[in-house]
Design a protein around this motif. Structure first.
Motif, mmCIF file in Angstrom:
data_model
loop_
_atom_site.group_PDB
_atom_site.id
_atom_site.type_symbol
_atom_site.label_atom_id
_atom_site.label_comp_id
_atom_site.label_asym_id
_atom_site.label_seq_id
_atom_site.Cartn_x
_atom_site.Cartn_y
_atom_site.Cartn_z
ATOM 1 N N LYS A 77 6.073 9.641 -18.227
ATOM 2 C CA LYS A 77 7.187 8.834 -17.706
ATOM 3 C C LYS A 77 6.838 7.353 -17.644
ATOM 4 N N ASN A 78 5.594 7.022 -17.978
ATOM 5 C CA ASN A 78 5.118 5.633 -17.897
ATOM 6 C C ASN A 78 5.307 5.076 -16.479
ATOM 7 N N GLN A 79 4.867 5.869 -15.520
ATOM 8 C CA GLN A 79 4.991 5.514 -14.110
ATOM 9 C C GLN A 79 3.648 5.696 -13.398
ATOM 10 N N PHE A 80 3.461 4.950 -12.326
ATOM 11 C CA PHE A 80 2.354 5.230 -11.431
ATOM 12 C C PHE A 80 2.868 5.170 -9.988
ATOM 13 N N THR A 81 2.213 5.944 -9.147
ATOM 14 C CA THR A 81 2.740 6.218 -7.810
ATOM 15 C C THR A 81 1.697 5.939 -6.739
ATOM 16 N N LEU A 82 2.164 5.337 -5.659
ATOM 17 C CA LEU A 82 1.347 5.085 -4.471
ATOM 18 C C LEU A 82 1.735 6.066 -3.379
ATOM 19 N N ARG A 83 0.752 6.642 -2.748
ATOM 20 C CA ARG A 83 0.989 7.431 -1.539
ATOM 21 C C ARG A 83 0.102 6.898 -0.424
ATOM 22 N N LEU A 84 0.720 6.579 0.691
ATOM 23 C CA LEU A 84 0.021 6.068 1.866
ATOM 24 C C LEU A 84 0.345 6.988 3.026
ATOM 25 N N SER A 85 -0.658 7.662 3.538
ATOM 26 C CA SER A 85 -0.423 8.670 4.562
ATOM 27 C C SER A 85 -0.532 8.087 5.966
ATOM 28 N N SER A 86 -0.028 8.849 6.916
ATOM 29 C CA SER A 86 -0.147 8.513 8.342
ATOM 30 C C SER A 86 0.281 7.080 8.636
ATOM 31 N N VAL A 87 1.456 6.717 8.145
ATOM 32 C CA VAL A 87 1.898 5.335 8.305
ATOM 33 C C VAL A 87 2.237 5.034 9.765
ATOM 34 N N THR A 88 2.090 3.762 10.098
ATOM 35 C CA THR A 88 2.450 3.237 11.417
ATOM 36 C C THR A 88 3.336 2.017 11.197
ATOM 37 N N PRO A 89 3.942 1.492 12.261
ATOM 38 C CA PRO A 89 4.754 0.274 12.091
ATOM 39 C C PRO A 89 3.964 -0.889 11.481
ATOM 40 N N GLU A 90 2.647 -0.875 11.617
ATOM 41 C CA GLU A 90 1.829 -1.932 11.028
ATOM 42 C C GLU A 90 1.782 -1.869 9.501
ATOM 43 N N ASP A 91 2.294 -0.790 8.937
ATOM 44 C CA ASP A 91 2.394 -0.683 7.473
ATOM 45 C C ASP A 91 3.699 -1.244 6.938
ATOM 46 N N THR A 92 4.542 -1.759 7.816
ATOM 47 C CA THR A 92 5.783 -2.401 7.379
ATOM 48 C C THR A 92 5.449 -3.643 6.563
ATOM 49 N N ALA A 93 5.982 -3.700 5.342
ATOM 50 C CA ALA A 93 5.624 -4.787 4.425
ATOM 51 C C ALA A 93 6.525 -4.719 3.203
ATOM 52 N N VAL A 94 6.417 -5.747 2.377
ATOM 53 C CA VAL A 94 6.987 -5.689 1.036
ATOM 54 C C VAL A 94 5.891 -5.189 0.104
ATOM 55 N N TYR A 95 6.194 -4.145 -0.643
ATOM 56 C CA TYR A 95 5.223 -3.522 -1.531
ATOM 57 C C TYR A 95 5.539 -3.893 -2.976
ATOM 58 N N TYR A 96 4.493 -4.352 -3.668
ATOM 59 C CA TYR A 96 4.621 -4.764 -5.058
ATOM 60 C C TYR A 96 3.723 -3.899 -5.950
ATOM 61 N N CYS A 97 4.185 -3.635 -7.152
ATOM 62 C CA CYS A 97 3.274 -3.149 -8.183
ATOM 63 C C CYS A 97 3.027 -4.315 -9.147
ATOM 64 N N ALA A 98 1.831 -4.329 -9.696
ATOM 65 C CA ALA A 98 1.429 -5.432 -10.562
ATOM 66 C C ALA A 98 0.479 -4.900 -11.622
ATOM 67 N N SER A 99 0.372 -5.651 -12.707
ATOM 68 C CA SER A 99 -0.492 -5.195 -13.795
ATOM 69 C C SER A 99 -1.046 -6.373 -14.578
ATOM 70 N N GLY A 100 -2.056 -6.072 -15.352
ATOM 71 C CA GLY A 100 -2.642 -7.066 -16.229
ATOM 72 C C GLY A 100 -3.897 -6.529 -16.874
ATOM 73 N N ARG A 101 -4.486 -7.311 -17.724
ATOM 74 C CA ARG A 101 -5.756 -6.916 -18.335
ATOM 75 C C ARG A 101 -6.859 -7.112 -17.293
#
Length: 118
Positions: A77-101
């Protein structure tokens, strides 16, 4: 030109697992020497690199998040996935994916807001 698009829930309850997917177009996530990262930005603060998966499937994680973070990929599918467990309100953020050489992040997604709240 590689383009990245994050997707996933905008609201997650405390103690749950956050799951975000980055869909890549314009290039293959198996392309030699490319690294595919997740980065987040807390409100009013700088960027935090969370982890990466490489073109060969190797993974690297921030030491501070290693115990809660998992990054995987689906080459069909040409996708990659993030899993972050046991989240708390301190994990509130803007999440970005990024790439490069290597570790040069030449391409970024537009970011997705994730709020952790009950």
């Amino acid at each position: 030109q590689v383009q990245l698009q994050e997707s996933g829930p905008g609201l997650v309850k405390p103690s749950q697992t956050l799951s975000l997917t980055c869909t890549v177009s314009g290039g293959s996530i198996s392309a030699n020497y490319y690294y595919w990262s997740w980065i987040r930005q807390f409100p009013g603060k700088g960027l935090e690199w969370m982890g990466a998966i490489t073109y060969s499937g190797s993974t690297y994680y921030s030491p501070s998040l290693k115990n809660r973070t998992s990054i995987s990929r689906d080459t069909s599918k040409n996708q990659f996935t993030l899993r972050l467990s046991s989240v708390t309100p301190e994990d509130t953020a803007v999440y970005y994916c990024a790439s490069g050489r290597g570790w040069v992040f030449g391409s970024w997604g537009q970011g997705t807001q994730v709020t952790v709240s009950s």
